[in-house]
Write an enzyme that holds these catalytic residues in place. Structure first.
Site, mmCIF file in Angstrom:
data_model
loop_
_atom_site.group_PDB
_atom_site.id
_atom_site.type_symbol
_atom_site.label_atom_id
_atom_site.label_comp_id
_atom_site.label_asym_id
_atom_site.label_seq_id
_atom_site.Cartn_x
_atom_site.Cartn_y
_atom_site.Cartn_z
ATOM 1 N N SER A 136 -4.199 -0.791 0.753
ATOM 2 C CA SER A 136 -5.118 0.268 0.340
ATOM 3 C C SER A 136 -4.462 1.315 -0.545
ATOM 4 C CB SER A 136 -5.719 0.947 1.570
ATOM 5 O OG SER A 136 -4.699 1.471 2.392
ATOM 6 N N LYS A 154 7.710 -0.730 -2.694
ATOM 7 C CA LYS A 154 6.306 -0.357 -2.471
ATOM 8 C C LYS A 154 5.893 0.661 -3.522
ATOM 9 C CE LYS A 154 4.840 1.796 1.437
ATOM 10 N NZ LYS A 154 4.289 1.915 2.806
ATOM 11 N N MET A 241 13.116 -0.297 -0.343
ATOM 12 C CA MET A 241 13.732 -0.636 0.938
ATOM 13 C C MET A 241 14.442 -1.979 0.830
ATOM 14 S SD MET A 241 10.211 -0.034 3.074
ATOM 15 C CE MET A 241 9.278 -0.806 1.735
ATOM 16 N N ASP A 284 -0.521 3.685 13.106
ATOM 17 C CA ASP A 284 -1.372 2.713 12.416
ATOM 18 C C ASP A 284 -1.368 1.393 13.190
ATOM 19 O OD1 ASP A 284 -2.710 1.003 10.744
ATOM 20 O OD2 ASP A 284 -1.583 1.524 8.939
ATOM 21 N N ASN A 289 1.768 -4.433 10.026
ATOM 22 C CA ASN A 289 2.944 -3.564 10.118
ATOM 23 C C ASN A 289 4.090 -4.214 10.889
ATOM 24 O OD1 ASN A 289 1.549 -1.585 8.753
ATOM 25 N ND2 ASN A 289 0.897 -0.532 10.609
ATOM 26 N N ASP A 303 5.907 -0.424 8.337
ATOM 27 C CA ASP A 303 5.209 0.674 7.668
ATOM 28 C C ASP A 303 5.284 1.940 8.508
ATOM 29 O OD1 ASP A 303 3.100 2.418 6.643
ATOM 30 O OD2 ASP A 303 2.472 0.688 5.459
#
Length: 436
Positions: A136, A154, A241, A284, A289, A303
């Site tokens: 998203s 990311k 990362m 989340d 994740n 995440d």
């Protein structure tokens, strides 16, 4: 990558226009379906007109095109308000949790140039323009550092952070006008919290700090693996990362019972450490994740955008709550809920009783002195039905404090994952050391 790329609308007016266009097409679809039903002699309800396959597909596709907060609100509704929405809509919004449309290569190159300068390639021996995943708020690319290390990069979609407030408001308006949200439900406070949470998630420098913190907190825990941040390459819009290998957590459904039980045990152990020891919870519940590195037998945590810090008072409130739940001590359960922040508004006795019953239901796995079989339990359905009765009949769903809502998202997500994996976990044994 099988998805088609589409340019992310970066400006407020273009994003609003997309949502307005969606509302018009949804209305048109309702009129067409209504005409078809009338010809057949049926008088359909508004909800039946709205939730046609065509309309639901339009909503899901448009939110996936907008990405950012617009898509995140769809995810939020599918995960958090599943007990408030019709099952057909919940199922289709759930598609949004999986993936979004990636950016076209030209737009991606513009973002990289803005963040790293004209000669950005100097940092890398190789950079793969096709993303490994698109979600998203951003998409993830594989790269190799010029020192040879494999990286996960990311990259945030352009305009996402600036559009959060208007996106959330516009989507809420769309859902309200189209009848997708129940009348009389005051969801404004939740939307305000969602905006704040989304702004935190869109701050990649903040996520980098949380990622580093978790790496330190779990440094002596060999069962967990956390990526390493490359701060010299990370910006507010790009998080770099180390690349971490692993299989999607849901693929463990084919693993042995012992392995499934162990992985869910690790997740619940981490949750209680987060709440009572770290007082920092990654809230989340998205299954994406988590990965599992079968070779090292490690749970991979990915995440950290939705991390939430909790006060000692809040943490102690849950310690009291869980301890009282084990003893079925209703007086102390109520006291603990008040400490956490429940019942801060005027509430009639029947509503309070319903909340206490819902808490007792949610604590059911904790009360068993042996492994709770999530796969054989209908707990998730009973929680959904109880939550629906509370929110729809008694209009109480919005009252819990935001801190509790986000924590309950995480707990509910772990319950769902445990049920998906048919895991058996002794939650009481995991919890008891934290109650002393």
């Amino acid at each position: 990558m099988t998805q088609n790329s589409s340019k992310v609308p970066a400006h407020r007016l273009s994003r609003f226009g997309s949502l307005a266009s969606l509302a018009g097409r949804v209305a048109g679809g309702m009129l067409a379906e209504g005409a078809r039903q009338l010809v057949k002699g049926h008088l359909p309800a508004k909800q039946d007109l709205l939730l046609t396959p065509g309309n639901v597909k339009r909503v899901a596709e448009q939110l996936a095109h907008l990405r950012g907060a617009a898509m995140k609100v769809g995810q939020l509704l599918s995960m958090d308000a599943g007990d408030l929405l019709p099952p057909a809509l919940t199922d289709i919004l759930a598609r949004l949790r999986a993936s979004a449309n990636p950016m076209p290569a030209k737009q991606l190159a513009q973002v990289l140039q803005q963040e790293w300068g004209d000669n950005w390639q100097r940092h890398f021996a190789d950079f793969t323009f096709v993303p490994m995943a698109a979600a998203s708020i951003g998409q993830v690319h594989q790269a190799y550092h010029d020192n040879g290390k494999r990286l996960a990069v990311k990259i945030q979609y352009p305009g996402v952070r600036q559009s959060i407030d208007s996106d959330v408001d516009n989507v809420a308006t769309l859902l309200r006008l189209s009848g997708l949200l129940p009348k009389g439900v005051d969801y404004q406070s939740l939307l305000e919290e969602a905006k704040q949470q989304l702004k935190h998630e869109a701050d990649y420098l903040l996520e980098a700090r949380y990622l580093s913190r978790y790496g330190q907190l779990l440094a002596t825990s060999p069962d967990y693996q956390v990526p390493t941040v490359f701060p010299e390459l990370s910006t507010a819009n790009i998080l770099v990362m180390s690349y971490v290998e692993g299989a999607h957590i849901e693929s463990l459904a084919q693993a042995s019972q012992a392995e499934r039980d162990r992985v869910m045990t690790l997740l619940f152990q981490l949750l209680f450490r987060e709440l009572f020891e770290f007082r920092l919870v990654q809230t989340d519940p998205n299954f994406a994740n988590y990965l599992y590195d079968g070779r090292r037998q490690q749970l991979v945590l990915l995440d950290f955008g939705a991390c939430r810090e909790y006060s000692a008072d809040f943490s102690d409130g849950y310690r009291t709550l869980f301890g009282a739940a084990l003893k079925n001590d209703k007086a102390n359960i109520e006291t603990a809920l008040q400490q956490i922040g429940f019942f801060s508004q005027h509430i009639v006795e029947s509503q309070k009783v319903a909340v206490l019953e819902l808490v007792a239901l949610a604590c059911e796995p904790l009360k068993q002195p042996h492994a709770f079989d999530f796969g054989a339990s209908d707990l998730a359905n009973r929680l959904r039905e109880a939550g629906m009765a509370l929110s729809m009949k008694q209009n109480y769903w919005h009252t819990p404090p935001a801190d509790a809502i986000f924590l309950h998202r995480k707990i509910g997500g772990l319950y769902l994952l445990a049920a998906r994996l048919k895991a058996r976990v002794n939650l009481q044994a995991i919890l008891l050391p934290h109650l002393v």
